[in-house]
Design a protein around this motif. Structure first.
Motif, PDB file in Angstrom:
ATOM      1  N   SER A 195       0.678  -1.202  -0.123  1.00 49.59           N
ATOM      2  CA  SER A 195       0.016  -0.037   0.039  1.00 49.59           C
ATOM      3  C   SER A 195       0.742   1.163   0.003  1.00 49.59           C
ATOM      4  CB  SER A 195      -0.950   0.082   1.158  1.00 49.59           C
ATOM      5  OG  SER A 195      -1.701   1.093   1.249  1.00 49.59           O
ATOM      6  N   SER A 196       1.942   1.282   0.888  1.00 47.90           N
ATOM      7  CA  SER A 196       2.816   2.687   0.786  1.00 47.90           C
ATOM      8  C   SER A 196       3.495   2.596  -0.338  1.00 47.90           C
ATOM      9  CB  SER A 196       3.826   2.167   2.112  1.00 47.90           C
ATOM     10  OG  SER A 196       3.218   2.340   3.273  1.00 47.90           O
ATOM     11  N   ILE A 197       3.807   1.560  -0.856  1.00 45.04           N
ATOM     12  CA  ILE A 197       4.781   1.747  -2.398  1.00 45.04           C
ATOM     13  C   ILE A 197       3.666   2.329  -3.583  1.00 45.04           C
ATOM     14  CG2 ILE A 197       5.571   0.444  -4.441  1.00 45.04           C
ATOM     15  CD1 ILE A 197       6.896  -1.534  -2.216  1.00 45.04           C
ATOM     16  N   GLU A 198       2.469   1.727  -3.423  1.00 44.68           N
ATOM     17  CA  GLU A 198       1.261   2.157  -4.464  1.00 44.68           C
ATOM     18  C   GLU A 198       1.105   3.645  -4.238  1.00 44.68           C
ATOM     19  OE1 GLU A 198      -2.263  -0.125  -4.804  1.00 44.68           O
ATOM     20  OE2 GLU A 198      -1.187  -1.713  -5.608  1.00 44.68           O
ATOM     21  N   ARG A 199       1.117   4.191  -2.947  1.00 42.63           N
ATOM     22  CA  ARG A 199       0.710   5.502  -2.485  1.00 42.63           C
ATOM     23  C   ARG A 199       1.902   6.372  -2.988  1.00 42.63           C
ATOM     24  NH1 ARG A 199      -1.265   5.273   3.029  1.00 42.63           N
ATOM     25  NH2 ARG A 199       0.512   3.777   2.924  1.00 42.63           N
ATOM     26  N   GLY A 200       2.950   5.869  -3.111  1.00 39.73           N
ATOM     27  CA  GLY A 200       4.347   6.604  -3.315  1.00 39.73           C
ATOM     28  C   GLY A 200       5.069   7.241  -2.041  1.00 39.73           C
ATOM     29  N   HIS A 201       4.218   6.565  -0.762  1.00 42.36           N
ATOM     30  CA  HIS A 201       5.241   7.068   0.350  1.00 42.36           C
ATOM     31  C   HIS A 201       6.526   6.191   0.448  1.00 42.36           C
ATOM     32  CE1 HIS A 201       1.062   8.166   2.185  1.00 42.36           C
ATOM     33  NE2 HIS A 201       1.439   8.968   1.105  1.00 42.36           N
ATOM     34  N   ARG A 202       6.517   5.103  -0.116  1.00 39.32           N
ATOM     35  CA  ARG A 202       7.826   4.316   0.177  1.00 39.32           C
ATOM     36  C   ARG A 202       8.387   3.840  -1.311  1.00 39.32           C
ATOM     37  NH1 ARG A 202       7.685  -0.029   5.064  1.00 39.32           N
ATOM     38  NH2 ARG A 202       9.805   0.720   4.918  1.00 39.32           N
ATOM     39  N   GLN A 203       9.472   3.553  -1.701  1.00 38.21           N
ATOM     40  CA  GLN A 203       9.972   3.052  -2.758  1.00 38.21           C
ATOM     41  C   GLN A 203      10.458   1.822  -2.854  1.00 38.21           C
ATOM     42  OE1 GLN A 203      10.229   4.477  -6.172  1.00 38.21           O
ATOM     43  NE2 GLN A 203       8.672   6.037  -4.878  1.00 38.21           N
ATOM     44  N   PRO A 204      10.304   0.779  -3.460  1.00 44.26           N
ATOM     45  CA  PRO A 204      10.656  -0.552  -3.196  1.00 44.26           C
ATOM     46  C   PRO A 204      12.358  -0.801  -3.627  1.00 44.26           C
ATOM     47  CG  PRO A 204       9.624  -0.316  -5.348  1.00 44.26           C
ATOM     48  CD  PRO A 204       9.428   0.884  -4.665  1.00 44.26           C
ATOM     49  N   SER A 205      12.885  -1.751  -2.883  1.00 46.38           N
ATOM     50  CA  SER A 205      14.178  -2.027  -3.347  1.00 46.38           C
ATOM     51  C   SER A 205      14.218  -2.842  -4.511  1.00 46.38           C
ATOM     52  CB  SER A 205      14.768  -3.157  -2.070  1.00 46.38           C
ATOM     53  OG  SER A 205      14.058  -4.143  -2.264  1.00 46.38           O
ATOM     54  N   LEU A 206      15.243  -2.898  -5.008  1.00 48.88           N
ATOM     55  CA  LEU A 206      15.203  -3.760  -6.351  1.00 48.88           C
ATOM     56  C   LEU A 206      14.771  -5.116  -6.352  1.00 48.88           C
ATOM     57  CD1 LEU A 206      15.939  -4.203  -9.360  1.00 48.88           C
ATOM     58  CD2 LEU A 206      18.413  -4.773  -8.556  1.00 48.88           C
ATOM     59  N   GLU A 207      14.898  -5.882  -4.915  1.00 55.62           N
ATOM     60  CA  GLU A 207      14.490  -7.223  -4.885  1.00 55.62           C
ATOM     61  C   GLU A 207      12.913  -7.029  -4.892  1.00 55.62           C
ATOM     62  OE1 GLU A 207      14.309 -10.768  -1.654  1.00 55.62           O
ATOM     63  OE2 GLU A 207      15.822  -9.034  -1.343  1.00 55.62           O
ATOM     64  N   TYR A 208      12.465  -6.174  -4.091  1.00 54.76           N
ATOM     65  CA  TYR A 208      10.905  -5.993  -4.083  1.00 54.76           C
ATOM     66  C   TYR A 208      10.188  -5.736  -5.430  1.00 54.76           C
ATOM     67  CZ  TYR A 208      10.701  -6.471   1.063  1.00 54.76           C
ATOM     68  OH  TYR A 208      10.707  -6.866   2.283  1.00 54.76           O
ATOM     69  N   ALA A 209      10.902  -4.746  -6.108  1.00 56.65           N
ATOM     70  CA  ALA A 209      10.379  -4.393  -7.409  1.00 56.65           C
ATOM     71  C   ALA A 209      10.373  -5.623  -8.231  1.00 56.65           C
ATOM     72  CB  ALA A 209      11.128  -3.321  -8.223  1.00 56.65           C
ATOM     73  N   ILE A 210      11.520  -6.642  -8.197  1.00 59.29           N
ATOM     74  CA  ILE A 210      11.421  -7.762  -9.051  1.00 59.29           C
ATOM     75  C   ILE A 210      10.322  -8.769  -8.787  1.00 59.29           C
ATOM     76  CG2 ILE A 210      12.709  -9.687  -9.716  1.00 59.29           C
ATOM     77  CD1 ILE A 210      15.374  -8.031  -9.634  1.00 59.29           C
ATOM     78  N   ARG A 211      10.036  -8.865  -7.295  1.00 55.62           N
ATOM     79  CA  ARG A 211       9.070  -9.589  -6.870  1.00 55.62           C
ATOM     80  C   ARG A 211       7.701  -9.321  -7.310  1.00 55.62           C
ATOM     81  NH1 ARG A 211      10.069 -10.738  -0.344  1.00 55.62           N
ATOM     82  NH2 ARG A 211      12.159 -11.280  -0.619  1.00 55.62           N
TER      83      ARG A 211
END
Length: 139
Positions: A35-51
């Motif tokens: 949810s935080s990533i979708e709202r732009g409050h957090r940026q995912p790590s490369l590992e999370y972005a790949i997942r």
């Protein structure tokens, strides 16, 4: 904070008709973090972005600047937790299940020989535990 990545993830998730909980299940990332990533409050790590890209069935390049979400490859192999038996549905939707699901995801990606070695080690550990329990009962 730039919300372009979160916007793309949300669009792809909606196009796939997936909930944040289903993405969390597929990735091993907590629902609040998604949810935080979708709202732009957090940026995912490369590992999370790949997942996340794998969970959405798209290449990681979909998240690169300048790319637009247009046509998507079919992803009908898995419909989400609703495809699971009821007792598993309730388990996977719990936040406390996330570490176990993340580990299961990692194990599922092992090469066959590594997977076989891991299974053999688990069998040995289970046998040792049974022997230990038996020896404790005899005294």
């Amino acid at each position: 904070m730039d919300n372009e990545l979160g916007r793309k993830i949300r669009i792809l998730r909606h196009k796939r008709d997936l909930t944040q909980q289903e993405i969390a299940y597929r990735t091993g990332i907590s629902t609040p973090h998604i949810s935080s990533i979708e709202r732009g409050h957090r940026q995912p790590s490369l590992e999370y972005a790949i997942r996340i890209a794998e969970a959405l069935g798209v290449p990681i390049g979909f998240f690169c600047e300048g790319t637009e979400v247009t046509s998507l490859p079919d992803d009908t192999s898995y419909g989400g937790p609703s495809d699971l038996p009821g007792y598993l549905q309730s388990f996977v939707m719990r936040e406390s299940a996330q570490p176990y699901l993340a580990m299961a995801l990692r194990v599922s990606r092992l090469e066959e020989t590594d997977y076989d070695v891991l299974c053999a080690l688990i069998d040995i550990m289970m046998q040792r535990k049974k022997l230990r329990n038996l020896s404790n009962e005899t005294f």
